[in-house]
Design a protein around this motif. Structure first.
Motif, PDB file in Angstrom:
ATOM      1  N   ILE A 181       0.856  -1.046   0.127  1.00  9.47           N
ATOM      2  CA  ILE A 181      -0.002  -0.153   0.029  1.00  9.47           C
ATOM      3  C   ILE A 181       0.752   1.197  -0.064  1.00  9.47           C
ATOM      4  N   TYR A 182       1.978   1.216   0.698  1.00  9.73           N
ATOM      5  CA  TYR A 182       2.958   2.311   0.773  1.00  9.73           C
ATOM      6  C   TYR A 182       3.394   2.806  -0.624  1.00  9.73           C
ATOM      7  N   SER A 183       3.640   1.503  -1.379  1.00  4.18           N
ATOM      8  CA  SER A 183       4.244   1.792  -2.952  1.00  4.18           C
ATOM      9  C   SER A 183       3.120   2.611  -3.527  1.00  4.18           C
ATOM     10  N   MET A 184       1.695   1.957  -3.455  1.00  3.31           N
ATOM     11  CA  MET A 184       0.916   2.903  -4.261  1.00  3.31           C
ATOM     12  C   MET A 184       0.638   4.151  -3.910  1.00  3.31           C
ATOM     13  N   MET A 185       0.601   4.603  -2.445  1.00  2.00           N
ATOM     14  CA  MET A 185       0.469   5.944  -1.944  1.00  2.00           C
ATOM     15  C   MET A 185       1.630   6.765  -2.464  1.00  2.00           C
ATOM     16  N   LYS A 186       2.824   6.189  -2.672  1.00  2.00           N
ATOM     17  CA  LYS A 186       3.897   6.782  -3.121  1.00  2.00           C
ATOM     18  C   LYS A 186       3.842   7.070  -4.420  1.00  2.00           C
ATOM     19  N   ARG A 187       3.419   6.129  -5.261  1.00  2.00           N
ATOM     20  CA  ARG A 187       3.355   6.177  -6.939  1.00  2.00           C
ATOM     21  C   ARG A 187       2.467   7.316  -7.445  1.00  2.00           C
ATOM     22  N   TYR A 188       1.060   7.384  -6.394  1.00  2.00           N
ATOM     23  CA  TYR A 188       0.173   8.419  -6.783  1.00  2.00           C
ATOM     24  C   TYR A 188       0.097   9.788  -5.939  1.00  2.00           C
ATOM     25  N   ASN A 189       1.082   9.860  -4.977  1.00  2.00           N
ATOM     26  CA  ASN A 189       1.444  10.855  -4.203  1.00  2.00           C
ATOM     27  C   ASN A 189       0.136  11.063  -3.355  1.00  2.00           C
ATOM     28  N   ARG A 190      -0.487  10.283  -2.664  1.00  2.00           N
ATOM     29  CA  ARG A 190      -1.548  10.023  -1.582  1.00  2.00           C
ATOM     30  C   ARG A 190      -1.007   9.973  -0.449  1.00  2.00           C
ATOM     31  N   TYR A 191      -2.072  10.560   0.655  1.00  2.00           N
ATOM     32  CA  TYR A 191      -1.847  10.567   2.112  1.00  2.00           C
ATOM     33  C   TYR A 191      -1.298   9.168   2.566  1.00  2.00           C
ATOM     34  N   LEU A 192      -0.796   8.899   3.318  1.00  2.00           N
ATOM     35  CA  LEU A 192      -0.620   7.626   4.129  1.00  2.00           C
ATOM     36  C   LEU A 192      -0.263   7.973   5.724  1.00  2.00           C
ATOM     37  N   SER A 193      -0.969   7.353   6.742  1.00  2.00           N
ATOM     38  CA  SER A 193      -0.456   7.511   8.027  1.00  2.00           C
ATOM     39  C   SER A 193      -0.290   6.188   8.858  1.00  2.00           C
ATOM     40  N   ILE A 194       0.437   6.093   9.855  1.00  2.00           N
ATOM     41  CA  ILE A 194       0.507   5.005  10.602  1.00  2.00           C
ATOM     42  C   ILE A 194       0.302   5.316  12.105  1.00  2.00           C
ATOM     43  N   ALA A 195      -0.540   4.670  12.865  1.00  2.00           N
ATOM     44  CA  ALA A 195      -0.627   5.020  14.340  1.00  2.00           C
ATOM     45  C   ALA A 195      -0.437   3.476  15.157  1.00  2.00           C
ATOM     46  N   VAL A 196       0.480   3.889  16.094  1.00  2.00           N
ATOM     47  CA  VAL A 196       0.918   2.887  17.110  1.00  2.00           C
ATOM     48  C   VAL A 196       0.437   3.097  18.389  1.00  2.00           C
ATOM     49  N   VAL A 197      -0.394   1.975  19.078  1.00  2.00           N
ATOM     50  CA  VAL A 197      -0.705   1.999  20.543  1.00  2.00           C
ATOM     51  C   VAL A 197       0.314   1.130  21.356  1.00  2.00           C
ATOM     52  N   LYS A 198       0.766   1.349  22.218  1.00  2.00           N
ATOM     53  CA  LYS A 198       1.626   0.586  23.146  1.00  2.00           C
ATOM     54  C   LYS A 198       1.102   0.863  24.602  1.00  2.00           C
ATOM     55  N   ILE A 199       0.997  -0.488  25.247  1.00  2.00           N
ATOM     56  CA  ILE A 199       0.505  -0.642  26.385  1.00  2.00           C
ATOM     57  C   ILE A 199       1.712  -0.622  27.250  1.00  2.00           C
ATOM     58  N   GLU A 200       1.752   0.682  28.397  1.00  2.00           N
ATOM     59  CA  GLU A 200       2.932   0.792  29.142  1.00  2.00           C
ATOM     60  C   GLU A 200       3.056  -0.303  30.264  1.00  2.00           C
TER      61      GLU A 200
END
Length: 317
Positions: A181-200
């Motif tokens: 998916i990252y390759s696709m978003m880069k190819r077409y210059n589209r937004y992409l975000s990643i969220a990480v949630v960690k339990i302390e």
């Protein structure tokens, strides 16, 4: 040049000793290299559950081209290959990969009427002989069989790519799917975000509430996240105490809105009285190299969140 059936027999015999798809394809390509000279070669395979074709393995192709070259079902080349016809091109301009050529052959890889991918091979100043083209078709048939067997095996083992307690992708599966998916978003210059949630203090929580209750906590968190996800989003359990969500077509601003909504729901869980979670958010920029780097940024931000006294969401900058 005659077709040496003994060499094919030896190749197939040794192929049975290989277990990974990459190893099998590499073995076949080494035999192709032994048979005749060529300028460059590449094998593209269809990404499961998508309309995307990515280069799986290549020879004499730059890493940059190999990583960034993708095709979709809407591309003219794929439309033509879906007719399962062998393409014999001696006129530059119609289709081209990384290098100019004097002769380009593109062979569809297929099972029944399903296009699995394709192989291309070219020469820079010579023409492939008819026996060479026949041999390439034979190699392509073997590759098609290898790929189809791999697909069948993957479908059988697919459930092993999920955590039974949390119903999310494992780290490797998450990265593999996210990379496409990252390759696709880069190819077409589209937004992409990643969220990480960690339990302390995850280990302390396990000791306090027990493994069964901890597993239930993971299931509740994953359920809340998945219930707020779109079909195109991907959820992964990247560590025993950490989830990651890939959000294509989503800006930093919009992903923050989603994360706030999910976080508010999670914080209403009774168990949140005895544990803390920290969110990290990172979005694709021109300087971002790949999904792994973006994930690392989001993880750094989630660790910062767990160190905060107020608030539990941090945007990586």
């Amino acid at each position: 040049m005659e077709i040496n059936l003994l060499s094919f027999d030896e190749m197939l015999h040794n192929l049975l000793k290989k277990h990974e798809l990459e190893e099998q394809l590499s073995h076949i390509i080494r035999n192709i290299e032994d048979e005749f000279n060529f300028q460059s070669l590449g094998i593209y395979l269809k990404v499961p559950n998508s309309n995307i074709f990515r280069m799986k393995i290549s020879r004499y192709i730059s890493h940059t081209f190999s990583k960034n070259s993708i095709f979709t079902k809407g591309d003219p080349l794929i439309k033509e290959l879906m007719q399962l016809k062998f393409l014999d091109l001696q006129t530059p301009g119609r289709y081209k990969f990384e290098k100019d050529y004097s002769h380009l052959l593109i062979q569809p890889l297929h099972h029944d009427d399903n296009l699995l991918g394709f192989m291309f091979i070219d020469k820079d100043n010579e023409i492939f002989e008819s026996t060479e083209m026949t041999k390439i078709k034979l190699f392509s048939s073997i590759i098609s069989l290898v790929v189809q067997i791999y697909i069948f095996s993957t479908e059988i083992e697919q459930h092993r790519g999920l955590y039974e307690t949390a119903k999310v992708y494992t780290f490797k599966t998450f990265i593999d799917k996210s990379d496409v998916i990252y390759s696709m978003m880069k190819r077409y210059n589209r937004y992409l975000s990643i969220a990480v949630v960690k339990i302390e203090n995850f280990e302390s929580i396990v000791r306090t509430i027990g493994e069964h209750e901890t597993a239930d906590l993971l299931k509740q968190i994953s359920y809340i996240i998945k219930s707020d996800m779109r079909d195109t989003d991907i959820l992964g359990k990247i560590h025993k105490d950490t989830f990651a969500v890939l959000m294509p077509e989503t800006s930093s601003k919009n992903s923050l809105i989603t994360i706030n909504r999910v976080n508010n729901r999670i914080m209403k869980l009774t168990i949140m009285k005895v544990c803390k979670i920290g969110w990290g958010l990172a979005s694709k920029g021109d300087e971002t190299k790949d999904v792994s780097e973006l994930l690392k940024f989001a993880e750094h931000a989630s660790n910062d969140s767990n160190r905060k006294e107020e608030g539990n969401i941090t945007i990586y900058k």
